[in-house]
Design an enzyme around this catalytic site. Structure first.
Site, mmCIF file in Angstrom:
data_model
loop_
_atom_site.group_PDB
_atom_site.id
_atom_site.type_symbol
_atom_site.label_atom_id
_atom_site.label_comp_id
_atom_site.label_asym_id
_atom_site.label_seq_id
_atom_site.Cartn_x
_atom_site.Cartn_y
_atom_site.Cartn_z
ATOM 1 N N GLU A 124 0.848 -1.197 0.000
ATOM 2 C CA GLU A 124 0.000 0.000 0.000
ATOM 3 C C GLU A 124 0.880 1.242 0.000
ATOM 4 O OE1 GLU A 124 -2.303 2.458 3.530
ATOM 5 O OE2 GLU A 124 -2.101 0.276 3.688
ATOM 6 N N THR B 137 -4.548 5.862 2.706
ATOM 7 C CA THR B 137 -4.940 7.225 3.064
ATOM 8 C C THR B 137 -5.853 7.813 1.987
ATOM 9 O OG1 THR B 137 -2.749 7.415 4.100
ATOM 10 C CG2 THR B 137 -4.087 9.385 4.073
ATOM 11 N N LYS C 54 -10.448 -2.073 8.442
ATOM 12 C CA LYS C 54 -9.152 -1.795 9.058
ATOM 13 C C LYS C 54 -9.383 -1.209 10.448
ATOM 14 C CE LYS C 54 -5.538 1.736 8.520
ATOM 15 N NZ LYS C 54 -4.972 2.736 7.594
#
Length: 232
Positions: A52, A81, A141
């Protein structure tokens, strides 16, 4: 993995299910393109299959686009993000294969789902976890966990064990097993997987060894997620 195993791994299976098999997502944040390229190659060599790149990293779009070609057939490349539609659009334009957020934004989940891309949103409370699941997230998450610890994972997994949860924040080689025992389905790892000293010194061998240690440890953990039955 053998060459055949790698080919089978990357052939036409739900990406969330693949992530839940591998259970580690490497988080690249704030690195230069040169540092990121060196470190990514080392992590893939060490067995990492999900990487990521956070969208608040300089040149994130270029790095993701480059890695999609560079690591084709060796790793999945996603964007982190992703906090709103604008960052989701930019991430998908440069080729991100999955999106991860620090927050829950149902519009981002819907936007990506329309384009066949999974989003693993950031949540913490039971209410947020259930909202994300109802919005279509195939996994969530849990973030941030550094100050809460594995016992929090155990507590929320009690009533919500059907929802795969990615533990992120405060996890290292010493605590990973505890989070796994508490019920974490997967792990988002940043600085502990990418030690700053090894990045700055360009020590790709140390990075690969460190990555392989995490991979080996995860493979010894009991499976703690249920196969997803969701369809896009």
């Amino acid at each position: 993995m053998t060459v055949r195993d790698v080919q089978d791994f990357f052939s036409g299976t739900d990406i969330t299910e693949r992530m839940l098999q591998e259970r580690i997502i490497a988080i690249f944040r704030g690195l230069t393109a040169e540092q990121a390229n060196m470190a990514a190659e080392a992590l893939v060599e060490g067995g990492i299959r999900f990487m990521e790149v956070t969208m608040n990293t300089a040149d994130a779009a270029e790095i993701i686009s480059h890695w999609r070609e560079r690591f084709a057939g060796r790793a999945y490349i996603g964007a982190g993000t992703v906090i709103d539609i604008a960052s989701a659009r930019e991430a998908l334009t440069c080729g991100a294969q999955f999106l991860i957020s620090p927050n829950l934004d149902e519009e981002v989940i819907a936007y990506a789902a329309e384009r066949g891309v999974d989003v693993w949103p950031g949540v913490l409370t039971p209410t947020e976890i259930v909202r994300a699941w109802k919005a279509g997230a195939k996994a969530v998450k849990l973030f941030p966990l550094g100050s809460l610890g594995p016992e929090y994972v155990r507590e929320v997994r009690g009533p919500l064990g059907h929802i795969p949860m990615i533990a992120t924040g405060g996890i290292d080689l010493h605590t990973l097993a505890s989070y796994g025992a508490a019920g974490a389905s997967a792990f988002g790892l940043g600085s502990k997987l990418l030690p700053k000293d090894d990045i700055l010194s360009g020590n790709d061998e140390a990075l690969a060894v460190n990555a392989s240690q995490f991979v080996d440890m995860v493979r010894k953990l009991p499976c703690s997620h249920l196969p997803s039955t969701r369809e896009r």
